[in-house]
Design an enzyme around this catalytic site. Structure first.
Site, PDB file in Angstrom:
ATOM      1  N   LYS A   1       0.947  -1.227   0.124  1.00  0.00           N
ATOM      2  CA  LYS A   1       0.076  -0.025   0.047  1.00  0.00           C
ATOM      3  C   LYS A   1       0.770   1.459  -0.249  1.00  0.00           C
ATOM      4  O   LYS A   1       0.444   2.082  -0.685  1.00  0.00           O
ATOM      5  CB  LYS A   1      -1.029   0.121   1.215  1.00  0.00           C
ATOM      6  CG  LYS A   1      -0.357  -0.068   2.518  1.00  0.00           C
ATOM      7  CD  LYS A   1      -0.339   1.229   3.074  1.00  0.00           C
ATOM      8  CE  LYS A   1       0.034   0.974   4.802  1.00  0.00           C
ATOM      9  NZ  LYS A   1       0.276   2.455   5.316  1.00  0.00           N
ATOM     10  N   THR A   2       1.955   1.222   0.588  1.00  0.00           N
ATOM     11  CA  THR A   2       2.811   2.305   0.783  1.00  0.00           C
ATOM     12  C   THR A   2       3.376   2.866  -0.766  1.00  0.00           C
ATOM     13  O   THR A   2       3.389   3.765  -1.161  1.00  0.00           O
ATOM     14  CB  THR A   2       4.010   2.140   1.492  1.00  0.00           C
ATOM     15  OG1 THR A   2       3.602   1.918   2.807  1.00  0.00           O
ATOM     16  CG2 THR A   2       5.035   3.375   1.768  1.00  0.00           C
TER      17      THR A   2
ATOM     18  N   ASP B   1      -3.218   7.940   4.828  1.00  0.00           N
ATOM     19  CA  ASP B   1      -2.849   6.729   4.910  1.00  0.00           C
ATOM     20  C   ASP B   1      -3.424   6.310   6.309  1.00  0.00           C
ATOM     21  O   ASP B   1      -3.646   7.198   7.280  1.00  0.00           O
ATOM     22  CB  ASP B   1      -1.193   6.869   5.253  1.00  0.00           C
ATOM     23  CG  ASP B   1      -0.561   5.458   5.159  1.00  0.00           C
ATOM     24  OD1 ASP B   1      -1.258   4.680   4.731  1.00  0.00           O
ATOM     25  OD2 ASP B   1       0.612   5.518   5.591  1.00  0.00           O
ATOM     26  N   GLU B   2      -3.380   4.937   6.589  1.00  0.00           N
ATOM     27  CA  GLU B   2      -4.083   4.246   7.548  1.00  0.00           C
ATOM     28  C   GLU B   2      -5.254   4.805   8.184  1.00  0.00           C
ATOM     29  O   GLU B   2      -5.448   5.124   9.178  1.00  0.00           O
ATOM     30  CB  GLU B   2      -3.035   4.260   8.969  1.00  0.00           C
ATOM     31  CG  GLU B   2      -1.595   3.637   8.271  1.00  0.00           C
ATOM     32  CD  GLU B   2      -1.590   2.149   8.500  1.00  0.00           C
ATOM     33  OE1 GLU B   2      -2.495   1.536   8.523  1.00  0.00           O
ATOM     34  OE2 GLU B   2      -0.499   1.760   8.388  1.00  0.00           O
TER      35      GLU B   2
ATOM     36  N   GLN C   1      -7.200  -4.434  10.075  1.00  0.00           N
ATOM     37  CA  GLN C   1      -5.999  -4.008  10.826  1.00  0.00           C
ATOM     38  C   GLN C   1      -6.486  -2.889  11.707  1.00  0.00           C
ATOM     39  O   GLN C   1      -5.440  -2.192  12.245  1.00  0.00           O
ATOM     40  CB  GLN C   1      -4.903  -3.817  10.095  1.00  0.00           C
ATOM     41  CG  GLN C   1      -4.382  -5.101   9.274  1.00  0.00           C
ATOM     42  CD  GLN C   1      -2.936  -4.920   8.759  1.00  0.00           C
ATOM     43  OE1 GLN C   1      -2.100  -4.823   9.232  1.00  0.00           O
ATOM     44  NE2 GLN C   1      -3.191  -4.636   7.238  1.00  0.00           N
TER      45      GLN C   1
ATOM     46  N   ARG D   1       2.257 -11.089  10.205  1.00  0.00           N
ATOM     47  CA  ARG D   1       3.412 -10.492  10.408  1.00  0.00           C
ATOM     48  C   ARG D   1       4.572 -11.604   9.927  1.00  0.00           C
ATOM     49  O   ARG D   1       5.804 -11.348   9.933  1.00  0.00           O
ATOM     50  CB  ARG D   1       3.964 -10.501  12.332  1.00  0.00           C
ATOM     51  CG  ARG D   1       3.018  -9.340  12.867  1.00  0.00           C
ATOM     52  CD  ARG D   1       2.851  -7.937  12.207  1.00  0.00           C
ATOM     53  NE  ARG D   1       1.734  -7.919  11.321  1.00  0.00           N
ATOM     54  CZ  ARG D   1       1.313  -7.142  10.163  1.00  0.00           C
ATOM     55  NH1 ARG D   1       2.399  -6.335   9.703  1.00  0.00           N
ATOM     56  NH2 ARG D   1       0.400  -7.149   9.492  1.00  0.00           N
TER      57      ARG D   1
END
Length: 755
Positions: free
Chosen positions: A41-42, A229-230, A260, A606
């Site tokens: 996504k970044t 973002d986020e 998340q 993770r």
């Protein structure tokens, strides 16, 4: 949308998959990019930012790009800078919510009663100011602590509530209905000193945008595009602020993952991302589902768990990387075996040539780290704690140990200094200075000096009562050391000293975790025969630290692990009451259960290569072995993607039966399995005031010193506070002096000089 030939594409487009390209090239109108864990996504967000500038759709100064951390803002700016060069240098509106809001607020401070050079208070200054407000309102700060009010005000600000917006029900949450008035007094005081706290940065701008249409119109015209973002981590205030700015042009692109959203305890509302289409009708939803991090088995396991949540936007992660190991679910007998097994597996991986810094242990709560720390120290396996301190370095543990050290060794001045006024006992700087003066003058420990000082008139009545009680407490606890097991004594000491109550009164997520750590400390003490043996063990543990440059195993909470990745992930303590957390279920019901499940999803994703989940059949809590049942999340793992190993009878079939579809989701309460590790209130023995004085006097008698040879009856002496007087009685090192102005006083001989 027609794609240009590959050889004519700019550098920022090359290498992106189809959904990422769509997220970059869909520039007009509202766009929600649902970006699963590890889906790049970044890369998509920075490429979109570069595309807007490179295609002249907007100047850098016309783009509002909001992140949650300074690190994320720097990374985005650096990435775009590498792609576009100097063009990105003129981008003043890329930063965190608070940084951008502060910049706006300095331009419009006068609209909320501030000057443009306002200061931003840190936490300590905020607490000091709130304490003044509480005391001015004639409230007992011990009963209604400033930290509790600070947390409440912060929650109100996160929700976009000014003092005028706080209703009677909300106001009842502090000081029997005075919460709103104290909030208003705090805000007035902030304006008077030209200051604001972090919550004000967004709240003030939200008020300005709502009440000054010209200011709102200015920013709506200025920002041609908004990137966030986020987005799943936004609170109500941030959400309302963004919605106001973006409503005119509607060119807003939010990137986030509803699966998340794990920060409700600090104000984040998952509903913000879930209602994006309602806020912006006709919004384009783009799903990033191709994962570049994990194996297919790991992704399938995570997807299987999160699918049990309702009200999610939905996506399915997949990867081109086939094969890999299945997720392992390992049942062990107890917590110590869990720590041994994890240590053995990491050492085995190290023997195979794998780096230990590619292994991480994720816990639900900080108290779980202790057993792993002590096991790793015993086998010489270097580790680091991320997002916190090592267990025995945590503040609440240091204070608890200081009480125990003074009980074990009354001459421990460092420990005495730490606890003499924690919790607050009303001992001011002057009283403590007197105490140090006497200790230095006579070369005796501070506790001995305190025992002598309480029998004199050197201190104010309030300070004398406080110190008398403290000396009596230490004496009583020392006597009880021979009567009680030292672990039980620790619980009694923390309760009777008021330290437990101090943390309970804070009523925050942090204080709840600190109480859990104190419970784990008492449990750790049970493994040692004496208090002295335990304190010696702690000293050795604290002294055993690996080289700073050495590769280390990482231990951290699941919350701290968000955004990180490791080859090998060990998820420990997956039992009901530990994970999901019993406290979360008790306080939030089904909404908290779903957030706990999102935590499980974050934890599993993770892992790059291997993910191992541990659950124990037994946990020792407060000296009692408690049977545990595996976490419901284990039963939700898809069977085709896991390998089970269970040292207890029944194995996988047992825990799947326990959490069948027909099972009551809260049945573990009825089964009597108890709660997860937390602080258990000890029984408090009532201590009568007279008894405290007797104990203090007895303690003082045991610390008696030789009288001075240069003083005699009738002699004229001088005291810095009471002036000149004559000695009328001598008892050991205690004097009774008839002062010319202050009258008769009882003092220690070290505080006077011959006149």
């Amino acid at each position: 949308m027609t794609q240009p030939p590959a050889n004519s594409e700019p550098a920022y487009i090359r290498g992106l998959n189809a959904p990422q390209r769509e997220a970059v090239l869909t520039t007009e109108g509202p766009v929600l990019v649902l970006a699963g864990a590890g889906t790049g996504k970044t890369a998509a967000l920075t490429a979109r930012l570069a595309h807007l500038v490179a295609t002249r759709r907007a100047w850098p100064s016309e783009i509002l790009a909001v992140t949650f951390t300074n690190k994320a803002a720097r990374e985005m700016k650096e990435r775009v800078g590498r792609q576009l060069g100097d063009a990105i240098e003129g981008m003043p509106w890329l930063g965190t919510f608070h940084a951008i809001a502060a910049k706006m607020l300095r331009r419009h401070a006068g609209l909320v009663g501030l000057e443009s050079n306002f200061i931003i208070l840190d936490t300590d200054d905020q607490l000091r100011l709130l304490k003044q407000i509480i005391i001015a309102a004639d409230l007992d700060e011990k009963r209604w602590p400033a930290r509790q009010l600070a947390g409440l005000i912060d929650r109100w600000k996160n929700r976009g509530l000014t003092p005028a917006d706080v209703d009677a029900g909300e106001s009842e949450l502090f000081a029997n209905g005075r919460g709103q008035a104290l909030y208003a007094a705090y805000q007035a005081r902030l304006r008077a000193v030209n200051a604001c706290d972090f919550g004000d940065l967004l709240l003030h701008m939200l008020v300005i945008l709502k009440t000054h249409r010209d200011v709102l119109a200015e920013y709506q015209e200025r920002f041609r595009y908004v990137l966030v973002d986020e987005y799943q981590d936004t609170n109500a205030s941030q959400y309302l602020w963004l919605r106001l700015i973006a409503q005119e042009r509607k060119n807003i692109c939010c990137v986030g993952d509803d699966d998340q959203s794990i920060y409700s305890w600090r104000g984040a509302e998952v509903a913000n991302i879930l209602r994006f289409e309602k806020d912006f009708p006709g919004a384009k939803i783009i799903r990033l589902e191709q994962n570049y991090r994990s194996t297919s088995h790991i992704l399938a396991a995570a997807s299987g768990v999160i699918a049990h949540n309702g009200g999610r936007l939905g996506k399915t992660l997949w990867t081109d990387a086939e094969g890999g190991e299945k997720v392992r679910v390992t049942g062990v007998w107890d917590g110590p075996e869990e720590a041994r097994r994890v240590g053995d597996e990491i050492e085995a991986a190290q023997a195979r040539g794998e780096r230990i810094d590619q292994s991480a242990i994720l816990v639900r709560a900080q108290f779980q780290t202790r057993e792993f720390e002590e096991r790793f120290i015993s086998i010489g396996l270097p580790y680091r704690i991320v997002g916190g301190f090592r267990f025995y370095e945590r503040a609440e543990i240091r204070y608890a140990l200081a009480y125990l050290r003074v009980i074990q060794q009354p001459a421990d001045d460092l420990a005495f200094e730490r606890i003499v006024n924690t919790p607050k006992r009303g001992l001011g700087d002057k009283a403590l200075a007197k105490l140090h003066q006497l200790a230095r003058a006579e070369g005796i420990p501070l506790l001995h000096a305190a025992a002598r000082l309480v029998g004199t008139d050197e201190l104010t009545p309030q300070a004398r009562r406080a110190l008398t009680g403290f000396v009596a407490d230490i004496a009583r606890w020392r006597n009880r050391l021979s009567e009680l097991p030292h672990a039980e004594l620790a619980r009694v000491v923390l309760e009777e000293s008021g330290y437990t109550a101090m943390l309970q009164n804070e009523r925050s997520a942090e204080s709840a975790g600190r109480l859990e750590n104190l419970g784990e400390l008492a449990r750790a003490m049970e493994e040692y025969e004496t208090l002295g043996a335990f304190l010696e063990h702690v000293s050795l543990v604290m002294d055993n630290d690996a080289s700073p440059d050495e590769a280390k195993v990482t231990i951290m909470t699941i919350h701290a692990a968000k955004g990180l990745e490791y080859d090998n992930i060990y998820l420990v303590g997956w039992e009901e009451g530990v994970f999901p957390s019993q406290r979360a279920l008790d306080e939030g019901g089904n909404a908290s259960l779903e957030e706990e499940r999102r935590l499980a999803y974050v934890a599993i994703t993770r892992a790059r290569k291997r993910c191992t989940i541990f659950h124990a059949a037994n946990r020792r809590i407060y000296g009692q072995w408690t049977s545990s049942i595996p976490s419901r999340f284990i039963a939700e793992l898809p069977a085709d993607h896991i390998d089970s190993e269970n040292t207890m009878s029944g194995g996988e079939s047992l825990w799947r039966a326990q959490w069948s579809e027909q099972a009551d989701p809260f049945a573990h309460v009825a089964r009597g399995t108890g709660r997860g590790p937390g602080w258990q209130r000890a029984t408090v023995t009532r201590v009568e005031p007279g008894a405290r004085i007797v104990e203090a006097r007895a303690s003082a008698a045991s610390f008696a010193a030789k009288p001075r040879s240069d003083l005699a009856l009738g002699q004229r002496v001088f005291h810095t506070k009471f002036g000149y007087g004559a000695i009328v009685a001598i008892e050991g090192n205690k004097l009774e002096i008839d002062f010319e102005k202050a009258g008769p006083k009882k003092l220690l001989d070290s505080f006077v000089t011959p006149a």
